[in-house]
Design a protein around this motif. Structure first.
Motif, PDB file in Angstrom:
ATOM      1  N   TYR A  13      -4.529   9.134   1.323  1.00  0.00           N
ATOM      2  CA  TYR A  13      -4.931   7.930   2.028  1.00  0.00           C
ATOM      3  C   TYR A  13      -6.436   7.729   1.946  1.00  0.00           C
ATOM      4  O   TYR A  13      -7.223   8.648   2.188  1.00  0.00           O
ATOM      5  N   LEU A  32      -8.960  -3.490   1.704  1.00  0.00           N
ATOM      6  CA  LEU A  32      -7.693  -4.047   1.240  1.00  0.00           C
ATOM      7  C   LEU A  32      -7.871  -5.528   0.913  1.00  0.00           C
ATOM      8  O   LEU A  32      -8.730  -6.197   1.503  1.00  0.00           O
ATOM      9  N   ILE A  40      -1.001  -1.235  -4.343  1.00  0.00           N
ATOM     10  CA  ILE A  40      -2.224  -0.443  -4.189  1.00  0.00           C
ATOM     11  C   ILE A  40      -1.754   0.999  -4.042  1.00  0.00           C
ATOM     12  O   ILE A  40      -1.139   1.359  -3.037  1.00  0.00           O
ATOM     13  N   LEU A  70       0.860  -1.172   0.000  1.00  0.00           N
ATOM     14  CA  LEU A  70       0.000   0.000   0.000  1.00  0.00           C
ATOM     15  C   LEU A  70       0.906   1.235   0.000  1.00  0.00           C
ATOM     16  O   LEU A  70       1.621   1.481   0.970  1.00  0.00           O
ATOM     17  N   VAL A  93       3.541  -1.279   4.174  1.00  0.00           N
ATOM     18  CA  VAL A  93       3.407   0.160   3.967  1.00  0.00           C
ATOM     19  C   VAL A  93       4.720   0.858   4.283  1.00  0.00           C
ATOM     20  O   VAL A  93       5.490   0.406   5.139  1.00  0.00           O
ATOM     21  N   ILE A 123       0.114  -7.037   4.273  1.00  0.00           N
ATOM     22  CA  ILE A 123       0.175  -5.678   3.722  1.00  0.00           C
ATOM     23  C   ILE A 123       1.493  -5.040   4.165  1.00  0.00           C
ATOM     24  O   ILE A 123       1.885  -5.138   5.330  1.00  0.00           O
TER      25      ILE A 123
END
Length: 302
Positions: free
Chosen positions: A34, A39, A29, A4, A46, A44
């Protein structure tokens, strides 16, 4: 694992995240701002700095953890809090960063200096150090006499005013190679009376302009990690850098490439510097990507 990636194009944290995703072939993604869409299932990753995820550190923390839910989380931390920001701001940010690190399966920082923050604030978190890459830059070495250069986005705290004050009345010409960070345009106009600001440069333009600089400088007042320093090193340049725990760490890691400058000593350091170029260090994105993959595998995220 999905990555992300949040933030405007060209932002330093966003650029790091995009380059890492390309290096490891990750599904991305991408959000300029934001969002709150669901999701996909699974881990995930980040790249986190609080202001990209919310209007306050607490809001950023809650928004990210709420959206990730029970998915395994990997975090690359940037702009790690420092007391020099002011005690109140530091405490707000420190609490959010520590809580996010504690919630993640893997937390990665760019320096031992940053890791010490988490050791004190989130001692149970799985924090690892993967230093910023030093990508080789093909920069023609053609320094113009008496030019002093700073690379990267222009914003308060990078020492621009310190250099202007130190070199006032000398023959040296200051060149700031980069664009002004959003929100600091009025402040930057006050610098233009004393220095050239190039504005945003493409990679090729930046490499060419770096080669014209006689004295490469990183004058940050408070470091936690520095892409600007790595950019100079990638061009094979020996750099004057303000003395700090971070620059001492990098100097020990890559000896002979950095000259540490004490506060108030910039004029002397600049006047005694002699331009030279050396072979760039070997620590590019291929090495950094491999280190990330090893850490993800060790945590069961791959």
């Amino acid at each position: 694992m999905h990555h992300l990636i949040v933030g405007p194009a060209g932002h330093g944290v966003t650029a790091y995240a995009e380059r890492l995703a390309r290096e490891v072939g990750a599904e991305v993604i991408r959000e300029e701002e934001y969002g709150d869409s669901a999701l996909p299932p699974g881990p995930i990753h980040v790249a986190f700095t609080d202001h990209l995820f919310g209007s306050s550190p607490r809001e950023a923390l809650e928004a990210l953890l709420g959206r990730v839910g029970t998915r395994p989380l990997s975090v690359s931390f940037h702009d790690v809090p420092q007391r020099a920001e002011g005690e109140r701001r530091f405490e707000r940010r420190a609490a959010a960063y520590a809580a996010l690190a504690a919630a993640a399966e893997l937390a990665v920082v760019n320096s031992e200096h940053e890791a010490r923050f988490f050791a004190a604030r989130a001692p149970g978190a799985a924090v690892r150090v993967i230093r910023l890459p030093v990508e080789p830059i093909d920069s023609p070495f053609d320094p113009e006499p008496a030019t002093v250069g700073v690379v990267g986005f222009i914003y308060p705290g990078k020492g621009h005013e310190d250099l202007i004050e130190a070199l006032a009345g000398t023959e040296y010409r200051l060149r700031f190679l980069g664009g002004v960070s959003a929100g600091h345009e009025r402040w930057a106009r006050s610098l233009e009376r004393h220095a050239e600001i190039t504005g945003w440069l493409s990679d090729d333009e930046l490499a060419r302009e770096m080669g014209r600089i006689a004295v490469p400088v990183c004058a940050h007042r408070h470091y936690s990690a520095s892409g600007s320093l790595m950019t100079w090193l990638g061009a094979g340049r020996c750099v004057l850098a303000s003395d700090s725990p971070y620059t001492r760490e990098i100097d020990a890691w890559m000896p002979g490439r950095i000259s540490l400058v004490e506060p108030g000593s910039w004029r002397e350091a600049v006047s005694t510097y002699r331009p030279r170029r050396v072979a760039p260090p070997v620590h590019g994105w291929d090495a950094v990507g491999a280190m990330w993959q090893r850490e993800w595998a060790a945590c069961g995220l791959m």
